[in-house]
Design a protein around this motif. Structure first.
Motif, short mmCIF file in Angstrom:
data_model
loop_
_atom_site.label_atom_id
_atom_site.label_comp_id
_atom_site.label_asym_id
_atom_site.label_seq_id
_atom_site.Cartn_x
_atom_site.Cartn_y
_atom_site.Cartn_z
N ALA A 65 0.82 -1.22 0.00
CA ALA A 65 0.00 0.00 0.00
C ALA A 65 0.86 1.26 0.00
CB ALA A 65 -0.93 0.02 1.21
N MET A 66 2.00 1.20 0.72
CA MET A 66 2.87 2.37 0.85
C MET A 66 4.33 1.96 0.60
SD MET A 66 1.22 4.30 4.19
CE MET A 66 1.25 2.86 5.26
N PRO A 67 4.73 1.80 -0.67
CA PRO A 67 6.11 1.38 -0.98
C PRO A 67 7.10 2.52 -0.83
CG PRO A 67 4.88 1.73 -3.00
CD PRO A 67 3.91 1.94 -1.89
N PHE A 68 7.33 2.92 0.43
CA PHE A 68 8.21 4.05 0.72
C PHE A 68 9.51 3.56 1.35
CE2 PHE A 68 3.91 6.10 1.92
CZ PHE A 68 3.59 6.31 0.59
N ALA A 69 10.59 4.29 1.13
CA ALA A 69 11.84 4.00 1.82
C ALA A 69 11.64 4.19 3.31
CB ALA A 69 12.95 4.93 1.31
N GLY A 70 12.32 3.38 4.11
CA GLY A 70 12.23 3.54 5.56
C GLY A 70 11.27 2.60 6.24
#
Length: 468
Positions: A78-83
């Motif tokens: 859903a949220m393929p973000f770094a970190g």
């Protein structure tokens, strides 16, 4: 309590090259999870806590890790973000909670880089010692330990991996894929050869009677539970997959497959190694044995196989180092990206790589791993990660109502909602509760330091603060 807009993260991370596929994430996950622990922990936990039932400790730990992995898979798609957990919690709970989750993971990566570097150094020195090659103590041990000044092998190895990662994730992924295949083959070689030396009587009784030995819980469900908390460190590697989701091709599919697939492969290998190991010799033979796999092969008359397996294991430790440094650098980049740590950490170079963050985790890893004794911090890795796991499990309850609105509706969703997220939270809490008192105290100190850093720097320099 200020929440970041997911569209902002999408925009900030858009400059990272999306080059990683399912095979790369499987290699990254397996390479990080199936690390030095598979060659050491089964024997140690069998002797100290569980006896032949060490396989049940691995399975129980895998169940908890699997429940959390479901939550990770939904969050990452859903949220393929770094970190990873830091960025997700920032979106669903708010910046303060995100900082706590991220600070917890930062302990994991800083210390894990140091541990793997030092572990590789020790195994490499053990491998070359029969050849008559020995290091002077000053260059073999951390500062202040047995006449040591600096662990030079650890320094060189960490710097080599940093150089590889500075060339880009696609280059690192190619090396990772080759090394992981070699390492899995080494594990399979041990399982096949070791199975020929199994003696059925070593499995009886499978669950020894409970007793307390030197302050340790041994036997019964108490011993199995104590083993779970010690073993859980082995399964934390799937967070390293999620931390790189901003560089995934088609993250809706690649992230769940990479996270869940690598965990399944790791569980099968861990349980098989544990069963073969305790079947070859009585579990008590592995007490205080730092290399039970190699020892068991040699004692069974397979000295050449033992050397081959240990040599591949040393090379394979590079895969864990690649995974931890890659994930750790993306987490440090995320802090800089959001202004919670100096903003130059969140800058990309001309090739769109976060090499400032990579340099930071390299320097810290070298300092901790080569100059200071750090064995007493081992469980801090598990403590910090378990806290992040609890946040992610509960975060599903804040994520679901926003899916299909300001957050994309993911193709993978955690099954049996709303029951399973809470069960995952309870599982992580139970494992955390089983850690020893020192680990909890060290974790508390680390979080007090983190809160001070956030209040004195992060909250003042946060880009969310500047928006206000």
């Amino acid at each position: 309590m200020r929440k970041e807009d997911p569209a902002v993260y999408q925009d900030k991370d858009s400059h990272l090259a999306r080059v990683l596929e399912v095979k790369d994430f499987l290699a990254l996950g397996v390479g990080t999870i199936v690390s030095t622990s598979i060659f050491t922990l089964p024997g140690v936990v069998a002797a100290q806590h569980a006896g032949p039932a060490v396989a049940l400790s691995f399975l129980a730990a895998a169940v908890v890790a699997g429940l959390v992995a479901f939550a990770y898979a939904e969050m990452a798609s859903a949220m393929p973000f770094a970190g990873s957990a830091y960025s997700w919690i920032n979106v669903v709970f708010g910046e303060g909670f995100g900082w706590i989750a991220g600070w917890a993971l930062l302990a994991e990566y800083f210390i894990a880089v140091a541990f793997v570097g030092s572990g590789l150094s020790a195994n490499f020195r053990g491998l070359i010692q029969p050849l008559g090659i020995t290091y002077p103590k000053a260059l073999a041990n951390p500062f202040g330990t047995d006449g040591g000044i600096i662990d030079i092998t650890s320094v060189v190895v960490v710097l080599l991996v940093a150089f590889l990662l500075s060339r880009g994730v696609s280059t690192a992924a190619r090396v990772q894929n080759i090394l992981v295949v070699l390492k899995v083959l080494a594990v399979l070689l041990f399982i096949v050869v070791g199975a020929t030396a199994i003696h059925a009587q070593n499995y009886v009784p499978f669950i020894p009677a409970h007793k307390v030995v030197n302050g340790n819980q041994f036997g019964g469900w108490q011993g199995i539970y104590a083993g779970v908390s010690m073993i859980f460190l082995s399964y934390i590697g799937f967070d390293s997959i999620a931390a790189n989701s901003a560089e995934a091709k088609n993250p809706q599919k690649t992230m769940p497959r990479g996270i869940l697939g690598s965990l399944v492969i790791a569980v099968v290998l861990f349980v098989a190694v544990a069963l073969v190991l305790v079947g070859m010799f009585h579990y008590s033979a592995y007490a205080n044995n730092a290399e039970p796999v190699g020892w068991a092969l040699r004692k069974s008359g397979h000295a050449v196989i033992a050397t081959v397996v240990q040599a591949i294991a040393v090379v394979g430790m590079f895969t864990a180092l690649i995974g931890m440094m890659l994930a750790g650098s993306r987490l440090v980049y995320s802090f800089g990206r959001d202004g919670l740590l100096p903003k130059w950490l969140g800058q990309l170079n001309k090739d769109n790589l976060p090499n400032h963050a990579l340099t930071t985790i390299t320097v810290v890893g070298v300092v901790i791993g080569s100059l200071f004794p750090f064995a007493f911090l081992s469980q801090l890795i598990s403590a910090g990660t378990l806290i992040a796991f609890m946040f992610v499990s509960l975060g599903i309850y804040r994520l679901r109502p926003r899916e299909g609105k300001d957050i994309p509706d993911p193709s993978f969703k955690m099954p049996w909602y709303p029951v399973l997220p809470f069960v995952a939270f309870l599982g992580a809490l139970a494992v955390f509760w089983g850690l020893d008192k020192d680990a909890k105290i060290y974790a508390l100190v680390w979080f007090v330091v983190g809160i001070i850093v956030y209040l004195l720097y992060g909250a003042r320099h946060s880009y969310l603060n500047n928006k206000d």
